[in-house]
Design a protein around this motif. Structure first.
Motif, PDB file in Angstrom:
ATOM      1  N   GLN A 199      -0.800  71.100  52.119  1.00 10.30           N
ATOM      2  CA  GLN A 199      -1.262  72.489  52.146  1.00 10.30           C
ATOM      3  C   GLN A 199      -0.522  73.235  53.262  1.00 10.30           C
ATOM      4  N   GLY A 200       0.072  74.359  52.923  1.00  8.36           N
ATOM      5  CA  GLY A 200       0.947  75.088  53.836  1.00  8.36           C
ATOM      6  C   GLY A 200       0.302  75.615  55.096  1.00  8.36           C
ATOM      7  N   ASN A 201      -1.001  75.885  55.070  1.00 11.58           N
ATOM      8  CA  ASN A 201      -1.649  76.403  56.277  1.00 11.58           C
ATOM      9  C   ASN A 201      -2.460  75.330  56.998  1.00 11.58           C
ATOM     10  N   ALA A 202      -2.294  74.078  56.594  1.00 13.87           N
ATOM     11  CA  ALA A 202      -2.953  72.955  57.250  1.00 13.87           C
ATOM     12  C   ALA A 202      -1.938  72.250  58.143  1.00 13.87           C
ATOM     13  N   TRP A 203      -2.369  71.915  59.357  1.00 15.40           N
ATOM     14  CA  TRP A 203      -1.429  71.259  60.264  1.00 15.40           C
ATOM     15  C   TRP A 203      -1.899  69.879  60.689  1.00 15.40           C
ATOM     16  N   LYS A 204      -0.940  69.103  61.144  1.00 18.74           N
ATOM     17  CA  LYS A 204      -1.173  67.770  61.672  1.00 18.74           C
ATOM     18  C   LYS A 204      -0.398  67.679  62.977  1.00 18.74           C
ATOM     19  N   ALA A 205      -0.966  67.080  64.003  1.00 19.61           N
ATOM     20  CA  ALA A 205      -0.269  66.898  65.273  1.00 19.61           C
ATOM     21  C   ALA A 205       0.775  65.796  65.103  1.00 19.61           C
ATOM     22  N   VAL A 206       2.010  66.115  65.472  1.00 14.34           N
ATOM     23  CA  VAL A 206       3.121  65.163  65.378  1.00 14.34           C
ATOM     24  C   VAL A 206       3.881  65.187  66.704  1.00 14.34           C
ATOM     25  N   PRO A 207       4.676  64.160  66.982  1.00 16.05           N
ATOM     26  CA  PRO A 207       5.465  64.168  68.212  1.00 16.05           C
ATOM     27  C   PRO A 207       6.391  65.380  68.265  1.00 16.05           C
ATOM     28  N   LYS A 208       6.488  66.009  69.451  1.00 17.03           N
ATOM     29  CA  LYS A 208       7.343  67.190  69.619  1.00 17.03           C
ATOM     30  C   LYS A 208       8.755  66.889  69.148  1.00 17.03           C
ATOM     31  N   GLY A 209       9.318  67.860  68.458  1.00 21.22           N
ATOM     32  CA  GLY A 209      10.687  67.747  67.978  1.00 21.22           C
ATOM     33  C   GLY A 209      10.844  67.067  66.637  1.00 21.22           C
ATOM     34  N   SER A 210       9.760  66.531  66.065  1.00 24.90           N
ATOM     35  CA  SER A 210       9.890  65.799  64.800  1.00 24.90           C
ATOM     36  C   SER A 210       9.467  66.617  63.587  1.00 24.90           C
ATOM     37  N   CYS A 211       8.753  67.708  63.784  1.00 24.78           N
ATOM     38  CA  CYS A 211       8.140  68.438  62.674  1.00 24.78           C
ATOM     39  C   CYS A 211       9.146  68.911  61.637  1.00 24.78           C
ATOM     40  N   THR A 212      10.121  69.676  62.051  1.00 29.66           N
ATOM     41  CA  THR A 212      11.028  70.304  61.078  1.00 29.66           C
ATOM     42  C   THR A 212      11.953  69.292  60.418  1.00 29.66           C
ATOM     43  N   ALA A 213      11.991  68.065  60.920  1.00 27.78           N
ATOM     44  CA  ALA A 213      12.786  67.017  60.286  1.00 27.78           C
ATOM     45  C   ALA A 213      11.954  66.198  59.302  1.00 27.78           C
ATOM     46  N   MET A 214      10.620  66.394  59.322  1.00 33.07           N
ATOM     47  CA  MET A 214       9.747  65.624  58.430  1.00 33.07           C
ATOM     48  C   MET A 214       9.903  66.090  56.998  1.00 33.07           C
ATOM     49  N   MET A 215      10.113  65.147  56.120  1.00 37.48           N
ATOM     50  CA  MET A 215      10.238  65.444  54.696  1.00 37.48           C
ATOM     51  C   MET A 215       8.986  64.927  53.986  1.00 37.48           C
ATOM     52  N   VAL A 216       8.480  65.724  53.051  1.00 40.32           N
ATOM     53  CA  VAL A 216       7.360  65.308  52.222  1.00 40.32           C
ATOM     54  C   VAL A 216       7.793  65.381  50.766  1.00 40.32           C
ATOM     55  N   GLU A 217       6.943  64.950  49.877  1.00 35.93           N
ATOM     56  CA  GLU A 217       7.275  64.939  48.445  1.00 35.93           C
ATOM     57  C   GLU A 217       7.894  66.257  48.004  1.00 35.93           C
ATOM     58  N   GLY A 218       8.873  66.177  47.133  1.00 39.50           N
ATOM     59  CA  GLY A 218       9.512  67.373  46.599  1.00 39.50           C
ATOM     60  C   GLY A 218      10.545  67.975  47.541  1.00 39.50           C
ATOM     61  N   ASP A 219      11.087  67.169  48.458  1.00 41.05           N
ATOM     62  CA  ASP A 219      12.110  67.629  49.403  1.00 41.05           C
ATOM     63  C   ASP A 219      11.675  68.843  50.212  1.00 41.05           C
ATOM     64  N   ARG A 220      10.399  68.889  50.580  1.00 41.72           N
ATOM     65  CA  ARG A 220       9.889  69.963  51.424  1.00 41.72           C
ATOM     66  C   ARG A 220       9.802  69.453  52.852  1.00 41.72           C
ATOM     67  N   LYS A 221       9.982  70.359  53.803  1.00 38.01           N
ATOM     68  CA  LYS A 221       9.949  69.986  55.213  1.00 38.01           C
ATOM     69  C   LYS A 221       8.719  70.570  55.896  1.00 38.01           C
ATOM     70  N   GLY A 222       8.378  69.973  57.035  1.00 37.60           N
ATOM     71  CA  GLY A 222       7.315  70.508  57.865  1.00 37.60           C
ATOM     72  C   GLY A 222       7.777  71.780  58.538  1.00 37.60           C
ATOM     73  N   SER A 223       6.825  72.562  59.028  1.00 34.72           N
ATOM     74  CA  SER A 223       7.123  73.842  59.664  1.00 34.72           C
ATOM     75  C   SER A 223       6.255  74.023  60.913  1.00 34.72           C
ATOM     76  N   LEU A 224       6.808  74.708  61.911  1.00 35.43           N
ATOM     77  CA  LEU A 224       6.049  75.011  63.127  1.00 35.43           C
ATOM     78  C   LEU A 224       5.149  76.231  62.930  1.00 35.43           C
ATOM     79  N   GLU A 225       5.288  76.909  61.807  1.00 36.59           N
ATOM     80  CA  GLU A 225       4.486  78.081  61.459  1.00 36.59           C
ATOM     81  C   GLU A 225       3.771  77.823  60.132  1.00 36.59           C
ATOM     82  N   PRO A 226       2.604  78.421  59.899  1.00 37.25           N
ATOM     83  CA  PRO A 226       1.930  78.266  58.610  1.00 37.25           C
ATOM     84  C   PRO A 226       2.829  78.695  57.457  1.00 37.25           C
ATOM     85  N   LEU A 227       2.676  78.004  56.332  1.00 37.37           N
ATOM     86  CA  LEU A 227       3.477  78.266  55.131  1.00 37.37           C
ATOM     87  C   LEU A 227       2.600  78.829  54.023  1.00 37.37           C
TER      88      LEU A 227
END
Length: 98
Positions: free
Chosen positions: A64-92
């Motif tokens: 869900q684009g407006n749901a967040w999870k705490a992850v190690p700093k610097g790893s968010c935008t490199a995280m890939m999820v199903e469908g070749d989508r990446k994590g974001s530092l801002e709500p989607l």
């Protein structure tokens, strides 16, 4: 002291020590974490997930684009999820509940 009493006392001391360590760990690690939007599975988000939710575990759909999870700093935008989508530092706007 009898053996059962010694064993119980020892177990209680270990449990107390572990509880103190666990209680201090989140405060120490918080500085090394960042909010990453769009990477949590349904019901596995950390705290508020935007409109219609109250706190942890309330996201309705996977990634869900407006749901967040705490992850190690610097790893968010490199995280890939199903469908070749990446994590974001801002709500989607993606993957919002119907």
């Amino acid at each position: 002291m009898t053996t059962p009493v010694k064993t119980t006392a020892f177990a209680a001391a270990i449990t107390a020590a572990l509880a103190m360590t666990a209680a201090n760990a989140p405060a120490q690690a918080a500085d090394d974490m960042e909010k990453c939007y769009g990477v949590a599975k349904a019901g596995q988000n950390d705290c508020k997930a935007g409109a219609g939710t109250s706190c942890a575990g309330t996201s309705k759909v996977d990634y869900q684009g407006n749901a967040w999870k705490a992850v190690p700093k610097g790893s968010c935008t490199a995280m890939m999820v199903e469908g070749d989508r990446k994590g974001s530092l801002e709500p989607l706007e993606r993957d919002m509940p119907a």
